[in-house]
Design a protein around this motif. Structure first.
Motif, PDB file in Angstrom:
ATOM      1  N   LYS A   7      41.536  47.554  84.531  1.00 52.21           N
ATOM      2  CA  LYS A   7      42.525  47.004  85.567  1.00 52.21           C
ATOM      3  C   LYS A   7      43.621  46.157  86.163  1.00 52.21           C
ATOM      4  N   LYS A   8      42.575  45.075  86.100  1.00 53.13           N
ATOM      5  CA  LYS A   8      44.304  44.105  85.897  1.00 53.13           C
ATOM      6  C   LYS A   8      45.277  44.430  85.287  1.00 53.13           C
ATOM      7  N   ILE A   9      44.927  44.347  83.697  1.00 54.04           N
ATOM      8  CA  ILE A   9      46.021  44.128  82.511  1.00 54.04           C
ATOM      9  C   ILE A   9      46.737  45.484  83.456  1.00 54.04           C
ATOM     10  N   CYS A  10      46.626  46.876  83.756  1.00 52.46           N
ATOM     11  CA  CYS A  10      47.366  47.544  84.243  1.00 52.46           C
ATOM     12  C   CYS A  10      48.170  46.756  85.817  1.00 52.46           C
ATOM     13  N   GLU A  11      47.505  46.039  86.690  1.00 51.40           N
ATOM     14  CA  GLU A  11      48.213  45.416  87.664  1.00 51.40           C
ATOM     15  C   GLU A  11      49.270  44.707  87.385  1.00 51.40           C
ATOM     16  N   SER A  67      46.843  50.541  76.055  1.00 53.52           N
ATOM     17  CA  SER A  67      45.891  51.533  75.592  1.00 53.52           C
ATOM     18  C   SER A  67      44.082  50.874  75.765  1.00 53.52           C
ATOM     19  N   ALA A  68      43.162  51.999  75.785  1.00 49.67           N
ATOM     20  CA  ALA A  68      42.358  51.800  76.736  1.00 49.67           C
ATOM     21  C   ALA A  68      40.844  51.910  75.402  1.00 49.67           C
ATOM     22  N   GLU A  69      40.748  51.704  74.234  1.00 51.80           N
ATOM     23  CA  GLU A  69      39.854  52.764  72.825  1.00 51.80           C
ATOM     24  C   GLU A  69      38.680  53.290  73.663  1.00 51.80           C
ATOM     25  N   VAL A  70      37.926  53.952  72.978  1.00 51.32           N
ATOM     26  CA  VAL A  70      36.951  54.349  73.079  1.00 51.32           C
ATOM     27  C   VAL A  70      35.721  54.105  72.583  1.00 51.32           C
ATOM     28  N   ILE A  71      34.433  53.929  72.713  1.00 48.25           N
ATOM     29  CA  ILE A  71      33.474  53.345  71.477  1.00 48.25           C
ATOM     30  C   ILE A  71      32.736  53.896  71.130  1.00 48.25           C
ATOM     31  N   THR A 105      32.200  41.889  78.370  1.00 46.97           N
ATOM     32  CA  THR A 105      31.515  42.462  78.099  1.00 46.97           C
ATOM     33  C   THR A 105      30.580  43.774  79.091  1.00 46.97           C
ATOM     34  N   GLY A 106      29.970  44.343  78.843  1.00 47.51           N
ATOM     35  CA  GLY A 106      29.491  45.479  79.891  1.00 47.51           C
ATOM     36  C   GLY A 106      30.409  46.079  80.575  1.00 47.51           C
ATOM     37  N   GLU A 107      29.970  47.580  80.693  1.00 47.97           N
ATOM     38  CA  GLU A 107      30.958  48.265  81.290  1.00 47.97           C
ATOM     39  C   GLU A 107      31.913  48.193  82.775  1.00 47.97           C
ATOM     40  N   ASP A 108      31.182  47.247  83.795  1.00 43.18           N
ATOM     41  CA  ASP A 108      32.213  47.583  84.590  1.00 43.18           C
ATOM     42  C   ASP A 108      33.136  46.229  84.667  1.00 43.18           C
ATOM     43  N   ASN A 109      32.743  44.899  84.062  1.00 45.45           N
ATOM     44  CA  ASN A 109      33.985  43.784  83.694  1.00 45.45           C
ATOM     45  C   ASN A 109      34.745  44.448  82.648  1.00 45.45           C
ATOM     46  N   ILE A 110      35.184  45.480  81.614  1.00 45.81           N
ATOM     47  CA  ILE A 110      35.101  46.136  80.905  1.00 45.81           C
ATOM     48  C   ILE A 110      36.610  46.823  81.612  1.00 45.81           C
ATOM     49  N   LYS A 111      35.625  47.933  82.635  1.00 43.06           N
ATOM     50  CA  LYS A 111      36.963  48.459  83.742  1.00 43.06           C
ATOM     51  C   LYS A 111      37.236  47.447  84.670  1.00 43.06           C
ATOM     52  N   THR A 112      37.188  46.710  84.929  1.00 43.83           N
ATOM     53  CA  THR A 112      37.381  45.655  85.911  1.00 43.83           C
ATOM     54  C   THR A 112      38.886  44.889  85.104  1.00 43.83           C
ATOM     55  N   HIS A 113      38.559  45.112  83.520  1.00 46.09           N
ATOM     56  CA  HIS A 113      39.981  44.287  82.769  1.00 46.09           C
ATOM     57  C   HIS A 113      41.415  44.883  82.660  1.00 46.09           C
TER      58      HIS A 113
END
Ligand code: E4P
Length: 218
Positions: free
Chosen positions: A48-52, A59-63, A38-46
């Motif tokens: 990035k982790k998947i991409c690594e 695929s990352a979905e918009v809200i 949850t939370g914008e920063d955690n979502i972004k970090t997650h």
């Protein structure tokens, strides 16, 4: 046919990556919530982790559901990593957002596709992928696989470069049917993919080989 893993679970993504069986990952807000992200920063970090972990598109979905919101979110998501594909719902503002993001070189995956007309509009707007949901159509008594056959025919007939991601896959049989239909990608839960390995004769054969070995070698 390519396999994407339909999850936001890092452990499962790592497992599939190490087996060498996946070409990318799809997520959605429900899958992210399932992992407690949850939370914008955690979502972004997650993301990035998947991409690594994975080699391939993520695929990352918009809200947002309005054009401006989808563009702002889509641009931020795409800036996270070169593997990110922005997932956009098949609504009027979404189609316009696909057109706009595509013109900026940002790849998109148009999601929640339940009929050929929706896929055609997404493809015309320039979507890199369309995601027809097989399982959810089956759930309401319709034939999800029929939609895959229709989309393969239509996109091929008119020469669209848009790839079909067969989504909402429930079992290995869906995967086999998608291969026969000519879907470009199947995005699946890990157990549906590894289920392709299962055969009783494999289990029985392995048991016999090991038993025969033990007879002579103790
Ligand atoms: C695809 O991109 C979706 O995330 C997913 O396949 C939906 O599957 P579900 O119907 O099992 O939620």
């Amino acid at each position: 046919m390519k396999f994407f893993l339909d999850t936001a679970n890092l452990e499962q993504i790592q497992t599939a990556q190490l087996m060498g069986i996946i070409d990318g990952v799809t997520t959605n807000p429900s899958l992210m919530a399932k992992e407690g992200i949850t939370g914008e920063d955690n979502i972004k970090t997650h993301y990035k982790k998947i991409c690594e972990i994975v080699d391939g598109d993520v695929s990352a979905e918009v809200i947002s559901t309005d054009f401006k919101g989808m563009i702002a979110e889509g641009e931020k998501l795409a800036a996270l990593h070169k593997q990110i594909v922005v997932k956009i719902p098949v609504i009027a503002d979404g189609i316009r957002a696909i057109k706009d993001l595509t013109s900026k070189g940002i790849r998109t995956n148009c999601t929640l596709i339940f009929n050929p007309g929706q896929a055609l509009l997404a493809a015309k707007a320039g979507a890199s992928y369309v995601s027809p949901f097989i399982g959810r159509l089956d759930d309401i008594g319709q034939d999800g696989m029929e939609l895959i056959h229709q989309l393969v025919h239509i996109l091929d007939t008119y020469g669209f470069e848009t790839e079909i991601i067969a989504a909402s896959i429930r079992n290995t049989n869906h995967i086999l049917q998608c291969m026969e239909a000519g879907a470009d990608v199947a995005t699946c839960p890990l157990d549906a993919i590894t289920g392709l390995l299962n055969h009783p004769l494999t289990d029985a054969g392995l048991e016999k080989f090991l038993a025969d070995h033990r007879k002579l070698n103790g």
